[in-house]
Design a protein around this motif. Structure first.
Motif, mmCIF file in Angstrom:
data_model
loop_
_atom_site.group_PDB
_atom_site.id
_atom_site.type_symbol
_atom_site.label_atom_id
_atom_site.label_comp_id
_atom_site.label_asym_id
_atom_site.label_seq_id
_atom_site.Cartn_x
_atom_site.Cartn_y
_atom_site.Cartn_z
ATOM 1 N N MET A 1 0.904 -1.261 0.012
ATOM 2 C CA MET A 1 0.054 -0.196 0.019
ATOM 3 C C MET A 1 0.866 0.950 0.103
ATOM 4 N N THR A 2 0.682 2.140 -0.824
ATOM 5 C CA THR A 2 1.599 3.422 -1.088
ATOM 6 C C THR A 2 0.447 4.571 -0.948
ATOM 7 N N THR A 3 0.960 5.684 -0.127
ATOM 8 C CA THR A 3 0.076 6.749 -0.163
ATOM 9 C C THR A 3 0.992 7.915 -0.516
ATOM 10 N N LEU A 4 0.733 8.792 -1.341
ATOM 11 C CA LEU A 4 1.518 10.115 -1.729
ATOM 12 C C LEU A 4 0.736 11.201 -0.949
ATOM 13 N N ILE A 5 1.279 11.948 -0.253
ATOM 14 C CA ILE A 5 0.909 13.289 0.212
ATOM 15 C C ILE A 5 1.470 14.415 -0.360
ATOM 16 N N HIS A 6 0.850 14.983 -1.063
ATOM 17 C CA HIS A 6 1.098 16.064 -2.234
ATOM 18 C C HIS A 6 1.140 17.311 -1.858
ATOM 19 N N ASN A 7 2.170 18.126 -2.278
ATOM 20 C CA ASN A 7 2.139 19.568 -2.435
ATOM 21 C C ASN A 7 1.703 19.999 -0.844
ATOM 22 N N GLY A 8 2.253 19.609 0.087
ATOM 23 C CA GLY A 8 2.173 20.228 1.372
ATOM 24 C C GLY A 8 3.359 21.014 1.616
ATOM 25 N N THR A 9 3.227 21.670 2.939
ATOM 26 C CA THR A 9 4.213 22.498 3.536
ATOM 27 C C THR A 9 5.023 21.399 4.714
ATOM 28 N N VAL A 10 6.176 21.066 4.275
ATOM 29 C CA VAL A 10 6.747 19.776 4.873
ATOM 30 C C VAL A 10 7.643 20.422 5.970
ATOM 31 N N VAL A 11 7.353 20.328 7.266
ATOM 32 C CA VAL A 11 7.903 20.568 8.258
ATOM 33 C C VAL A 11 8.717 19.031 9.014
ATOM 34 N N ASP A 12 9.915 18.910 8.893
ATOM 35 C CA ASP A 12 10.373 17.563 9.118
ATOM 36 C C ASP A 12 10.612 17.022 10.488
ATOM 37 N N GLY A 13 10.558 18.086 11.281
ATOM 38 C CA GLY A 13 10.488 17.673 12.861
ATOM 39 C C GLY A 13 11.929 17.975 13.237
ATOM 40 N N THR A 14 12.965 18.231 12.471
ATOM 41 C CA THR A 14 14.307 18.438 12.760
ATOM 42 C C THR A 14 14.719 19.796 13.256
ATOM 43 N N GLY A 15 13.802 20.979 12.951
ATOM 44 C CA GLY A 15 13.972 22.237 13.278
ATOM 45 C C GLY A 15 14.653 22.760 12.026
ATOM 46 N N ALA A 16 14.634 22.042 10.916
ATOM 47 C CA ALA A 16 15.208 22.503 9.387
ATOM 48 C C ALA A 16 13.948 23.401 9.109
ATOM 49 N N PRO A 17 14.207 24.167 8.223
ATOM 50 C CA PRO A 17 13.321 25.198 7.441
ATOM 51 C C PRO A 17 12.236 24.444 6.713
ATOM 52 N N PHE A 19 9.589 23.396 3.676
ATOM 53 C CA PHE A 19 9.686 23.429 2.206
ATOM 54 C C PHE A 19 8.250 22.718 1.656
ATOM 55 N N GLN A 20 8.267 23.134 0.369
ATOM 56 C CA GLN A 20 6.932 22.615 -0.171
ATOM 57 C C GLN A 20 7.376 21.210 -1.015
ATOM 58 N N GLY A 21 6.656 20.529 -0.827
ATOM 59 C CA GLY A 21 6.908 19.144 -1.324
ATOM 60 C C GLY A 21 6.119 17.936 -1.180
ATOM 61 N N ASP A 22 6.448 16.786 -1.296
ATOM 62 C CA ASP A 22 5.557 15.599 -1.279
ATOM 63 C C ASP A 22 6.147 14.654 -0.072
ATOM 64 N N VAL A 23 5.246 13.482 0.431
ATOM 65 C CA VAL A 23 5.793 12.610 1.251
ATOM 66 C C VAL A 23 5.164 11.167 0.740
ATOM 67 N N LEU A 24 6.129 10.347 0.267
ATOM 68 C CA LEU A 24 5.538 9.165 -0.145
ATOM 69 C C LEU A 24 5.658 7.912 1.040
ATOM 70 N N GLU A 48 -2.839 5.906 -3.359
ATOM 71 C CA GLU A 48 -3.835 7.066 -2.962
ATOM 72 C C GLU A 48 -2.886 8.128 -2.750
ATOM 73 N N THR A 49 -3.708 9.264 -3.380
ATOM 74 C CA THR A 49 -2.913 10.754 -3.278
ATOM 75 C C THR A 49 -3.713 11.579 -2.417
ATOM 76 N N ILE A 50 -3.121 12.264 -1.415
ATOM 77 C CA ILE A 50 -3.790 13.143 -0.523
ATOM 78 C C ILE A 50 -3.237 14.370 -0.798
ATOM 79 N N ASP A 51 -4.280 15.541 -1.099
ATOM 80 C CA ASP A 51 -3.875 16.730 -1.698
ATOM 81 C C ASP A 51 -3.807 17.592 -0.042
ATOM 82 N N ALA A 52 -2.464 17.847 0.115
ATOM 83 C CA ALA A 52 -2.025 18.541 1.327
ATOM 84 C C ALA A 52 -1.824 20.331 1.208
ATOM 85 N N THR A 53 -2.253 20.812 -0.161
ATOM 86 C CA THR A 53 -2.041 22.088 -0.562
ATOM 87 C C THR A 53 -2.503 23.112 0.509
#
Length: 525
Positions: A1-17, A19-24, A48-53
């Motif tokens: 099962m694959t899920t694509l979270i598309h076009n969200g504002t990604v805050v990766d949890g590390t404290g890094a800035p 960025f716009q992107g996708d998480v697969l 499945e693709t989830i629009d996170a715009t």
């Protein structure tokens, strides 16, 4: 099962800035995190693709201090937690854990009464089997409670443990650690832990340290003797080498608010020397615990059954009332929380002073004893004895992590009849709001709610969005992420969380609980 979270504002949890992107996501892991500029050059296929715009995509939040051990069996959907974005809980805190449970050991009164015949386990391994069958929605890290160990061996007597009893407690702790426990917690203001000596706790901490465990403590005092209590924790760390967390840091009582500078200096000095890890805190000024903590020590010995017996004795009851009435306590700061008897339900959400005024009778002590007697000494209460300014100063420290100090709750079923603290539903949005209001960046606030908790407790591959990490993540709307729960109406879900994913499974989406649950009992590695 694959899920694509598309076009969200990604805050990766590390404290890094961000960025716009996708998480697969592929099955239970993050397969890739891809910046938007790279996405345009790729063809990504997913089931499945989830629009996170326009939304944030972040790791799931980790609750650093919780009490959901038993309730995960009763209400495995964990609705109050997953709806505020919590994907992992650190349970067994304040000296109280679901296991090991032997001898006279009793679970907290609310746990035991609601569990009923589902309370089938004794050892931690047996609890794990029951939990696995329940399939909880969230991950759990399980600590072993000192009060549970002590009541299993010594019972609830107000005395020191004998050498033989000490050895038995150490044996039970070692076995529970081998069965998946992450360390030792204490609740040194509660029965029966308050009767332990520092040497007793230190010996148990040595056992936990030898197994690679941590130590978290609700100290002997958070008020009049808070500085001495911190010294006890530091002395234990120095003697045993165990890594220590001070639970829900606070300065209770107006006369102790001025001690905060010294409290912070002691803790930060010990942190700089490597003895303390830091602390956690819920973002509210009302503490929540059992109403019977107002009993004098002698009247509380033995727990609920012994307390009920004392209340049934007119002579002893008169003495208890007199000693409660003699306390230097502002009863307008004590609110009744969860109650159990039909005659006490109307007290929930009211202060002792308000109830007294409406009755135009009774003293505080007699009212408290009346409520406790009807509730079989299981009444909950909120104590508003903390400073808002001190709370903000505590939350400003980067080593303070969010811990709800709450069991999961639900507005329905057996848990819906309770009157919990709003922190059960709203710790994460309120923590985020308050630290952001202090100027903490979005990225660093989220790091404190995710990767910082994982790092402190040694939770691998969680709390971050990166390739290979477990797929515990959220899609949420920063503008609408806020608490709705209040002290008067606590059963209200946080707004703004659009999707919660735990190990690749989505238990919560767009305000609906899917009843698909992927939580796990986490093992130390």
């Amino acid at each position: 099962m694959t899920t694509l979270i598309h076009n969200g504002t990604v805050v990766d949890g590390t404290g890094a800035p961000a960025f716009q992107g996708d998480v697969l996501v592929e099955n239970d892991r993050i397969a890739d995190v891809i910046p938007a500029e790279a996405v345009r050059s790729l063809t990504l296929a997913a089931d499945e693709t989830i629009d996170a715009t326009g939304k944030l995509v972040t790791p799931g939040f980790i609750d650093a201090h919780t009490h959901s051990d038993a309730y995960l069996v009763i209400e495995p959907d964990a609705p109050s937690k997953i709806s505020q974005g919590i994907t992992t809980e650190i349970n067994g805190q304040c000296g109280g854990s679901v296991a090991p449970r032997y001898g006279e050991a009793r679970l907290s009164s609310d746990w035991a009464s609601i569990l009923g015949d589902r309370l089938t386990w004794r050892s931690l391994s047996e609890y794990r089997e029951v939990l696995a069958a329940a399939r909880p929605a969230v991950n759990t890290v399980q600590f072993v409670g000192h009060n549970t160990l002590r009541s299993s061996v010594v019972g609830y007597a107000g005395r020191a443990a004998t050498p033989d009893e000490q050895k038995k407690m150490e044996y039970l702790l070692a076995r529970a650690m081998d069965e998946g426990g992450w360390g030792l917690t204490t609740g040194l203001i509660y029965q029966p832990g308050k009767y332990s000596t520092p040497a007793e706790v230190e010996a148990l901490a040595r056992v936990a340290a030898a197994k690679g465990g941590l130590y978290a403590t609700h100290m002997r005092s958070e008020g009049d003797r808070i500085l001495e209590a911190i010294d006890e924790v530091i002395d234990l760390a120095k003697a045993t080498g165990i890594r220590c967390e001070i639970s829900h840091l606070k300065t209770s009582g107006p006369k102790n608010w001025g001690k905060l500078d010294d409290v912070l200096a002691k803790i930060e000095g010990a942190m700089s020397e490597g003895y303390l890890l830091g602390s956690d805190r819920y973002p509210f000024c009302g503490a929540g615990t059992d109403l019977d903590v107002v009993f004098p020590d002698w009247a509380g010995e033995g727990g609920c059954p012994a307390e009920c017996a004392r209340l049934a004795d007119p002579v002893v009851r008169t003495r208890i009332i007199a000693e409660i009435d003699a306390q230097d306590r502002d009863w307008s700061t004590v609110m009744i929380g969860g109650t159990w008897h039909p005659d006490t339900k109307s007290c929930s959400g009211k202060t002792v002073a308000e109830i007294l005024a409406s009755r135009k009778a009774s003293s505080p002590g007699s009212l408290v004893c009346e409520i406790l007697e009807k509730d079989l000494c299981r009444t909950g209460a909120f104590f508003f004895t903390m400073s808002e300014d001190n709370l903000d100063r505590i939350l400003a420290k980067p080593w303070i992590l969010p811990g709800s100090d709450a069991s999961l709750r639900a507005p329905w079923g057996p848990l819906g009849a309770d009157h919990p603290h709003p922190r059960a539903y709203a710790t994460m949005p309120e923590f985020y709001r308050r630290v952001r209001a202090q100027g903490v960046s979005r990225e660093m606030a989220i790091a404190r709610m995710t990767s910082a908790v994982a790092a402190r407790f040694g939770i691998r591959n969680r709390g971050v969005l990166r390739k290979g990490a477990y797929a515990d993540l959220l899609v949420w709307d920063e503008a609408t992420f806020r608490m709705k729960a209040t002290y008067l109406e606590p059963h209200q879900f946080t707004s703004g969380v659009l999707l919660t994913m735990v190990n690749g499974i989505v238990p919560y989406r767009n305000g609906e609980f899917t009843h698909r649950r992927g939580g796990r009992f986490l093992e130390k590695i």
